[in-house]
Design a protein around this motif. Structure first.
Motif, PDB file in Angstrom:
ATOM      1  N   PRO A 160       0.828  -1.210   0.000  1.00  0.00           N
ATOM      2  CA  PRO A 160       0.000   0.000   0.000  1.00  0.00           C
ATOM      3  C   PRO A 160       0.863   1.261   0.000  1.00  0.00           C
ATOM      4  O   PRO A 160       1.887   1.325   0.695  1.00  0.00           O
ATOM      5  CB  PRO A 160      -0.805  -0.121   1.297  1.00  0.00           C
ATOM      6  CG  PRO A 160      -0.852  -1.587   1.582  1.00  0.00           C
ATOM      7  CD  PRO A 160       0.472  -2.134   1.109  1.00  0.00           C
ATOM      8  N   GLY A 161       0.459   2.236  -0.802  1.00  0.00           N
ATOM      9  CA  GLY A 161       1.195   3.490  -0.882  1.00  0.00           C
ATOM     10  C   GLY A 161       2.292   3.508  -1.922  1.00  0.00           C
ATOM     11  O   GLY A 161       2.829   4.582  -2.224  1.00  0.00           O
ATOM     12  N   GLN A 162       2.642   2.357  -2.476  1.00  0.00           N
ATOM     13  CA  GLN A 162       3.652   2.331  -3.528  1.00  0.00           C
ATOM     14  C   GLN A 162       3.032   2.732  -4.866  1.00  0.00           C
ATOM     15  O   GLN A 162       1.825   2.942  -4.975  1.00  0.00           O
ATOM     16  CB  GLN A 162       4.296   0.942  -3.609  1.00  0.00           C
ATOM     17  CG  GLN A 162       5.202   0.624  -2.419  1.00  0.00           C
ATOM     18  CD  GLN A 162       6.016  -0.631  -2.635  1.00  0.00           C
ATOM     19  OE1 GLN A 162       5.556  -1.607  -3.226  1.00  0.00           O
ATOM     20  NE2 GLN A 162       7.253  -0.611  -2.139  1.00  0.00           N
ATOM     21  N   THR A 163       3.882   2.821  -5.891  1.00  0.00           N
ATOM     22  CA  THR A 163       3.439   3.257  -7.214  1.00  0.00           C
ATOM     23  C   THR A 163       3.646   2.146  -8.230  1.00  0.00           C
ATOM     24  O   THR A 163       4.667   1.450  -8.204  1.00  0.00           O
ATOM     25  CB  THR A 163       4.218   4.501  -7.658  1.00  0.00           C
ATOM     26  OG1 THR A 163       5.623   4.287  -7.424  1.00  0.00           O
ATOM     27  CG2 THR A 163       3.760   5.727  -6.889  1.00  0.00           C
ATOM     28  N   VAL A 164       2.662   1.991  -9.135  1.00  0.00           N
ATOM     29  CA  VAL A 164       2.712   0.934 -10.142  1.00  0.00           C
ATOM     30  C   VAL A 164       2.361   1.534 -11.500  1.00  0.00           C
ATOM     31  O   VAL A 164       1.397   2.291 -11.626  1.00  0.00           O
ATOM     32  CB  VAL A 164       1.725  -0.209  -9.814  1.00  0.00           C
ATOM     33  CG1 VAL A 164       1.795  -1.302 -10.880  1.00  0.00           C
ATOM     34  CG2 VAL A 164       2.012  -0.795  -8.434  1.00  0.00           C
ATOM     35  N   LEU A 165       3.142   1.180 -12.518  1.00  0.00           N
ATOM     36  CA  LEU A 165       2.913   1.637 -13.886  1.00  0.00           C
ATOM     37  C   LEU A 165       2.514   0.464 -14.766  1.00  0.00           C
ATOM     38  O   LEU A 165       3.216  -0.557 -14.813  1.00  0.00           O
ATOM     39  CB  LEU A 165       4.189   2.286 -14.445  1.00  0.00           C
ATOM     40  CG  LEU A 165       4.237   2.563 -15.953  1.00  0.00           C
ATOM     41  CD1 LEU A 165       3.192   3.596 -16.356  1.00  0.00           C
ATOM     42  CD2 LEU A 165       5.643   3.017 -16.367  1.00  0.00           C
ATOM     43  N   MET A 166       1.379   0.596 -15.461  1.00  0.00           N
ATOM     44  CA  MET A 166       0.923  -0.371 -16.443  1.00  0.00           C
ATOM     45  C   MET A 166       1.077   0.208 -17.836  1.00  0.00           C
ATOM     46  O   MET A 166       0.742   1.369 -18.058  1.00  0.00           O
ATOM     47  CB  MET A 166      -0.556  -0.723 -16.222  1.00  0.00           C
ATOM     48  CG  MET A 166      -0.842  -1.733 -15.136  1.00  0.00           C
ATOM     49  SD  MET A 166      -0.473  -1.202 -13.438  1.00  0.00           S
ATOM     50  CE  MET A 166      -1.504   0.235 -13.260  1.00  0.00           C
ATOM     51  N   ALA A 176      -3.845  -5.782 -13.802  1.00  0.00           N
ATOM     52  CA  ALA A 176      -2.837  -5.215 -12.898  1.00  0.00           C
ATOM     53  C   ALA A 176      -3.334  -3.923 -12.274  1.00  0.00           C
ATOM     54  O   ALA A 176      -3.101  -3.655 -11.086  1.00  0.00           O
ATOM     55  CB  ALA A 176      -1.530  -4.984 -13.655  1.00  0.00           C
ATOM     56  N   LEU A 177      -4.031  -3.097 -13.058  1.00  0.00           N
ATOM     57  CA  LEU A 177      -4.617  -1.861 -12.530  1.00  0.00           C
ATOM     58  C   LEU A 177      -5.604  -2.184 -11.408  1.00  0.00           C
ATOM     59  O   LEU A 177      -5.564  -1.564 -10.323  1.00  0.00           O
ATOM     60  CB  LEU A 177      -5.316  -1.096 -13.651  1.00  0.00           C
ATOM     61  CG  LEU A 177      -6.199   0.087 -13.246  1.00  0.00           C
ATOM     62  CD1 LEU A 177      -5.385   1.152 -12.540  1.00  0.00           C
ATOM     63  CD2 LEU A 177      -6.902   0.667 -14.469  1.00  0.00           C
ATOM     64  N   GLN A 178      -6.481  -3.142 -11.637  1.00  0.00           N
ATOM     65  CA  GLN A 178      -7.485  -3.482 -10.636  1.00  0.00           C
ATOM     66  C   GLN A 178      -6.846  -4.056  -9.372  1.00  0.00           C
ATOM     67  O   GLN A 178      -7.234  -3.698  -8.252  1.00  0.00           O
ATOM     68  CB  GLN A 178      -8.492  -4.472 -11.226  1.00  0.00           C
ATOM     69  CG  GLN A 178      -9.362  -3.878 -12.323  1.00  0.00           C
ATOM     70  CD  GLN A 178     -10.266  -4.913 -12.961  1.00  0.00           C
ATOM     71  OE1 GLN A 178      -9.826  -5.822 -13.643  1.00  0.00           O
ATOM     72  NE2 GLN A 178     -11.570  -4.778 -12.725  1.00  0.00           N
ATOM     73  N   PHE A 179      -5.874  -4.940  -9.540  1.00  0.00           N
ATOM     74  CA  PHE A 179      -5.208  -5.539  -8.375  1.00  0.00           C
ATOM     75  C   PHE A 179      -4.398  -4.501  -7.602  1.00  0.00           C
ATOM     76  O   PHE A 179      -4.398  -4.487  -6.358  1.00  0.00           O
ATOM     77  CB  PHE A 179      -4.288  -6.684  -8.812  1.00  0.00           C
ATOM     78  CG  PHE A 179      -4.999  -7.897  -9.355  1.00  0.00           C
ATOM     79  CD1 PHE A 179      -6.261  -8.252  -8.918  1.00  0.00           C
ATOM     80  CD2 PHE A 179      -4.383  -8.704 -10.309  1.00  0.00           C
ATOM     81  CE1 PHE A 179      -6.914  -9.374  -9.414  1.00  0.00           C
ATOM     82  CE2 PHE A 179      -5.017  -9.828 -10.811  1.00  0.00           C
ATOM     83  CZ  PHE A 179      -6.285 -10.165 -10.363  1.00  0.00           C
ATOM     84  N   ALA A 180      -3.680  -3.638  -8.332  1.00  0.00           N
ATOM     85  CA  ALA A 180      -2.855  -2.629  -7.664  1.00  0.00           C
ATOM     86  C   ALA A 180      -3.718  -1.656  -6.873  1.00  0.00           C
ATOM     87  O   ALA A 180      -3.376  -1.263  -5.751  1.00  0.00           O
ATOM     88  CB  ALA A 180      -1.999  -1.890  -8.690  1.00  0.00           C
ATOM     89  N   LYS A 181      -4.855  -1.233  -7.448  1.00  0.00           N
ATOM     90  CA  LYS A 181      -5.757  -0.338  -6.722  1.00  0.00           C
ATOM     91  C   LYS A 181      -6.296  -1.019  -5.466  1.00  0.00           C
ATOM     92  O   LYS A 181      -6.394  -0.392  -4.400  1.00  0.00           O
ATOM     93  CB  LYS A 181      -6.909   0.093  -7.628  1.00  0.00           C
ATOM     94  CG  LYS A 181      -6.544   1.113  -8.678  1.00  0.00           C
ATOM     95  CD  LYS A 181      -5.958   2.384  -8.094  1.00  0.00           C
ATOM     96  CE  LYS A 181      -6.956   3.142  -7.224  1.00  0.00           C
ATOM     97  NZ  LYS A 181      -6.377   4.415  -6.717  1.00  0.00           N
ATOM     98  N   ALA A 182      -6.669  -2.282  -5.589  1.00  0.00           N
ATOM     99  CA  ALA A 182      -7.182  -3.011  -4.423  1.00  0.00           C
ATOM    100  C   ALA A 182      -6.129  -3.125  -3.327  1.00  0.00           C
ATOM    101  O   ALA A 182      -6.465  -3.184  -2.135  1.00  0.00           O
ATOM    102  CB  ALA A 182      -7.662  -4.402  -4.843  1.00  0.00           C
ATOM    103  N   ALA A 183      -4.847  -3.130  -3.726  1.00  0.00           N
ATOM    104  CA  ALA A 183      -3.758  -3.228  -2.752  1.00  0.00           C
ATOM    105  C   ALA A 183      -3.370  -1.880  -2.164  1.00  0.00           C
ATOM    106  O   ALA A 183      -2.470  -1.806  -1.324  1.00  0.00           O
ATOM    107  CB  ALA A 183      -2.533  -3.870  -3.413  1.00  0.00           C
ATOM    108  N   GLY A 184      -4.025  -0.799  -2.614  1.00  0.00           N
ATOM    109  CA  GLY A 184      -3.731   0.515  -2.063  1.00  0.00           C
ATOM    110  C   GLY A 184      -2.589   1.238  -2.734  1.00  0.00           C
ATOM    111  O   GLY A 184      -2.012   2.173  -2.159  1.00  0.00           O
TER     112      GLY A 184
END
Length: 340
Positions: A160-166, A176-184
């Motif tokens: 949570p709080g980290q950054t992810v680029l798709m 990946a967008l949906q999972f990353a958002k769910a993880a915060g």
């Protein structure tokens, strides 16, 4: 039973032909599934084009991802019974091999899921989450599990709080967008289409970049992270985008290398990755050692967070050629599904 067969020596999508095959019978430890839906991945296009690395010459039932209902069970099956809704894993025990045999991929070399019935070893099936339709469940084995592994299986899991680029808005990237958002996580996504970027924002994308207008898309990524870069890049482009991903990743961040959607005139320079002490992970679907456990964990997250897979369009089985072409045209957002 009705099925679609691909002659890998034929003319790409024209080599997809409807045909009849004998209905398979489940042996010991095996389950027969009446398939209701299957989904297309880039790998399936590559097999039809004759560009897939492990190409074969024999005709095969294509596609690796399917969902349906248990129709019959063989001797000794304990995990499932008739009437259960199930989804298959990407790799399976070959039908005539013992359970300890190495797993192989569906759709090549094994017959895949574009048929009315298919037999799987019980270890190669999981229950469909209650909230999902067959069409939605059929998107999980390859695209969803690949995205899940890139975020949470390979290297250090996204926090949570980290950054992810798709990169892009195909099946893997949208999952990946949906999972990353769910993880915060704070999420970035690219596309050449403003309409697709708007749809991504509706799914929760925090930062969007049109890479046609901004070819050096790593620059706004750095600007919007105060020069740090992102903690995780879900890299589906390949050599044509990897150099920019090296520049976009944060110190000690990771890149999940998944796709080969782009070409490049020269090999990307890894110097920036070295300077940032980044980690590059080759991703081939989910966990190799414990694929069923990883898939089950993903399904639990889907259920707990009420994640609905994004199905762009569903084609009937008799329009398999059109479905392949639609995927190849890259007009889709999320997944392309074939109903059976």
């Amino acid at each position: 039973m009705n099925a679609v067969e691909l002659d890998p020596t034929g003319d790409a999508f024209k080599a997809l032909e409807p045909m009849e095959r004998p209905r398979p019978a489940p042996g010991p430890g095996q389950v027969r599934v009446r398939l209701r839906a299957a989904s297309i991945n880039y790998r399936d296009l590559s097999i039809a084009w004759g560009t897939y690395p492990a190409q074969q010459d024999a005709p095969v039932i294509p596609l690796s991802d399917g969902a349906g209902v248990v129709d019959a069970v063989g001797e000794g099956v304990t995990r499932f019974e008739e009437g259960d809704r199930v989804v298959n894993t990407f790799s399976q025990v070959p039908p005539d091999a013992p359970p300890s045999a190495p797993r192989q991929a569906l759709g090549a070399p094994l017959d895949g899921t574009l048929s009315e019935f298919q037999v799987f070893h019980e270890s190669g099936l999981l229950p469909v989450p209650d909230s999902l339709s067959f069409e939605e469940a059929a998107t999980l084995p390859c695209a969803a599990h690949t995205a899940w592994h890139a975020l949470f299986g390979a290297g250090t899991p996204v926090q949570p709080g980290q950054t992810v680029l798709m990169l892009g808005t195909g099946g893997v990237s949208i999952f990946a967008l949906q999972f990353a958002k769910a993880a915060g996580a704070r999420t970035f996504i690219t596309s050449s289409s403003d309409d697709k970027l708007e749809r991504a924002r509706a799914l929760g994308a925090d930062e969007t970049i049109n890479y046609e207008r901004t070819p050096d898309w790593h620059e706004p990524v750095l600007e919007r992270t105060d020069g740090e870069g992102v903690d995780c890049v879900v890299e589906v482009g390949g050599t044509g985008t990897l150099g920019r991903s090296f520049q976009a990743v944060a110190p000690e961040g990771k890149i999940g290398l998944i796709g080969v959607l782009t070409d490049a005139d020269e090999n990307p320079n890894p110097q920036m990755l070295m300077q940032r002490r980044g980690h590059l992970h080759g991703i081939y679907v989910g966990s190799i050692d414990h694929p069923r456990d990883s898939f089950a964990a993903m399904n639990a997250a889907i259920a707990a967070n009420d994640i609905q897979p994004v199905v762009d369009r569903t084609f009937p089985m008799e329009e398999a050629q059109e479905a392949y072409q639609y995927q190849a045209d890259q007009a889709h957002f999320g997944k392309v599904v074939i109903s059976i």
